[in-house]
Write an enzyme that holds these catalytic residues in place. Structure first.
Site, short mmCIF file in Angstrom:
data_model
loop_
_atom_site.label_atom_id
_atom_site.label_comp_id
_atom_site.label_asym_id
_atom_site.label_seq_id
_atom_site.Cartn_x
_atom_site.Cartn_y
_atom_site.Cartn_z
N HIS A 45 -6.70 -59.30 -10.68
CA HIS A 45 -6.90 -60.24 -9.57
C HIS A 45 -7.18 -61.65 -10.07
O HIS A 45 -6.99 -62.61 -9.33
CB HIS A 45 -8.01 -59.75 -8.63
CG HIS A 45 -9.39 -59.82 -9.17
ND1 HIS A 45 -10.05 -58.72 -9.67
CD2 HIS A 45 -10.26 -60.85 -9.28
CE1 HIS A 45 -11.27 -59.06 -10.06
NE2 HIS A 45 -11.42 -60.35 -9.85
N SER A 85 -14.09 -55.13 -12.49
CA SER A 85 -13.33 -55.66 -11.36
C SER A 85 -14.23 -56.28 -10.29
O SER A 85 -14.06 -57.44 -9.93
CB SER A 85 -12.49 -54.54 -10.74
OG SER A 85 -11.82 -54.98 -9.58
N SER A 121 -15.55 -60.75 -13.73
CA SER A 121 -14.29 -60.00 -13.60
C SER A 121 -13.48 -60.07 -14.89
O SER A 121 -13.33 -61.14 -15.48
CB SER A 121 -13.45 -60.56 -12.46
OG SER A 121 -13.94 -60.15 -11.22
#
Length: 385
Positions: free
Chosen positions: A226, A350, A335
């Protein structure tokens, strides 16, 4: 000098059938061995220790775990309920009949009779995945309690709570539903400084996970998908120097990115937490094992694997499958960082439900979610070193 910390977990649990929030966290000594990676010029750091020079408790657990998993494979999912670590640090094989228990004990293992088989619990997990996409929810098989654990964060509204209750009630005691505090979010950070790697415009900061290599010896690093989905080029935050470019990314569904070290002025060594721990190997996690996490913003060195394969939907709506769930904390900017047990690489951080709360090991309902690193290594033909 480029000095960028690579920061931010396996499978076993307790036999006392307590919920994950009540599990005893493994001793700090077992979890305090760190596994991240350090970027420094070659002259500034000695070469990493070879894997053969790193015998430790984590390596011993890996060996025992391989034998336990082989035994489970021979008995089959219909007669076993998984493998987990109990409070004494012993691997336990859950079985559904006395004959299977005798087989485990004859092989020198510890067996426990349970009601539900792995096949049954995985079918429940699959059925619940039809509801995947409700923000603030997660679920997965917990062999330590012989149930599918379902958790809802503080943002899940009454309507969605009722939807989940309607779906879980039909499975009776095979499912446990609990509320956790906070909001389950990705641990990226925007428009903020002090993190280890950044994008071109200094608008997104994340953490380097593990340094890895291809079969031909080319050096890469892993981070969260992400973070890298919209970011091709990555820079060291402290120096501003260019590190490399993204060669592969998987998000959502998974959460990983593979970054190729491009310039020749960076030498990437296989250690973490500013060189405190070398990385010697990688594997999938065991339920109940102790884990540590290091990140650019924070770290938590005392945690435990709660589930090894979790379906989680973040508050922003993305759903991930097969994630590791732990009792670790996490903050914005963490992250992509590493999750590990001793010298063994386990996961890529994450997200979490920590939010603005202090990041410490004294809050029992902290939850963090991590991409299994072995899955990425297998998919990309990479290895830790």
């Amino acid at each position: 000098m480029i000095r960028s910390s690579l920061k931010a977990g396996s499978h076993a649990a307790t036999t006392d059938r307590r919920t994950p929030s009540g599990r005893a966290i493994a001793a700090a000594g077992a979890a305090g061995l760190l596994v991240a990676a350090l970027l420094v010029p070659a002259a500034a750091q000695a070469a990493p220790t070879a894997a053969a020079d790193l015998p430790d408790a984590a390596a011993a657990l890996s060996n025992k775990g391989q034998k336990a998993q082989a035994l489970v494979g021979s008995l089959g999912k219909a007669r076993t309920g998984g493998v987990y670590l109990n409070d004494s640090g012993q691997l336990v094989v859950a079985v559904t009949d006395q004959a299977a228990a005798q087989s485990v004990r004859a092989a020198g293992g510890e067996a426990e009779l349970v009601t539900y088989s792995t096949a049954t619990l995985e079918s429940v997990h699959t059925a619940l995945d039809k509801l995947a996409g409700i923000p603030g929810t997660s679920w997965g098989v917990d062999p330590s309690t012989n149930q599918v654990s379902v958790e809802l964060d503080s943002t899940v509204n009454p309507a969605n709570t009722a939807r989940l209750k309607g779906a879980t009630d039909k499975f009776g005691g095979a499912v446990r539903v609990e509320r956790i505090s906070g909001k389950i979010t990705k641990d990226e950070i925007y428009m903020s400084g002090g993190d280890s790697i950044r994008n071109t415009y200094s608008s997104l900061y994340c953490s380097i996970g593990f340094n890895v290599a291809t079969s031909s010896g080319n050096r890469h690093f892993l981070t969260a998908g992400h973070c890298a989905e919209g970011t091709q080029n990555w820079y060291d935050t402290a120096s501003g120097l260019y590190l490399g470019n993204r060669v592969a990314v998987s998000w959502p569904g998974n959460d990983w990115a593979d970054i190729d070290y491009t310039p020749d002025y960076v030498t990437a060594y296989g250690n973490v937490d500013n060189g405190a721990q070398d990385i010697a190997s990688s594997r999938y996690p065991y339920d109940g094992e102790s884990v540590s996490r290091v990140g650019a913003t924070s770290k938590d060195l005392v945690g435990q694997v709660l589930l090894t394969s979790t379906t989680v939907t973040y508050s922003s709506g993305e759903t991930l499958y097969g994630m590791i769930k732990t009792s670790l904390c996490g903050k914005g900017g963490d992250s992509g960082g590493p999750v590990y047990h001793g010298s063994v690489a386990l996961g890529i951080h994450s997200g979490s439900n920590t939010g603005d709360d202090p990041c410490n090991t004294n809050v029992s309902d902290k939850r963090a979610y991590h991409q299994p690193v072995q899955e990425v290594l297998n998919a990309r033909g990479l290895h830790v070193y």
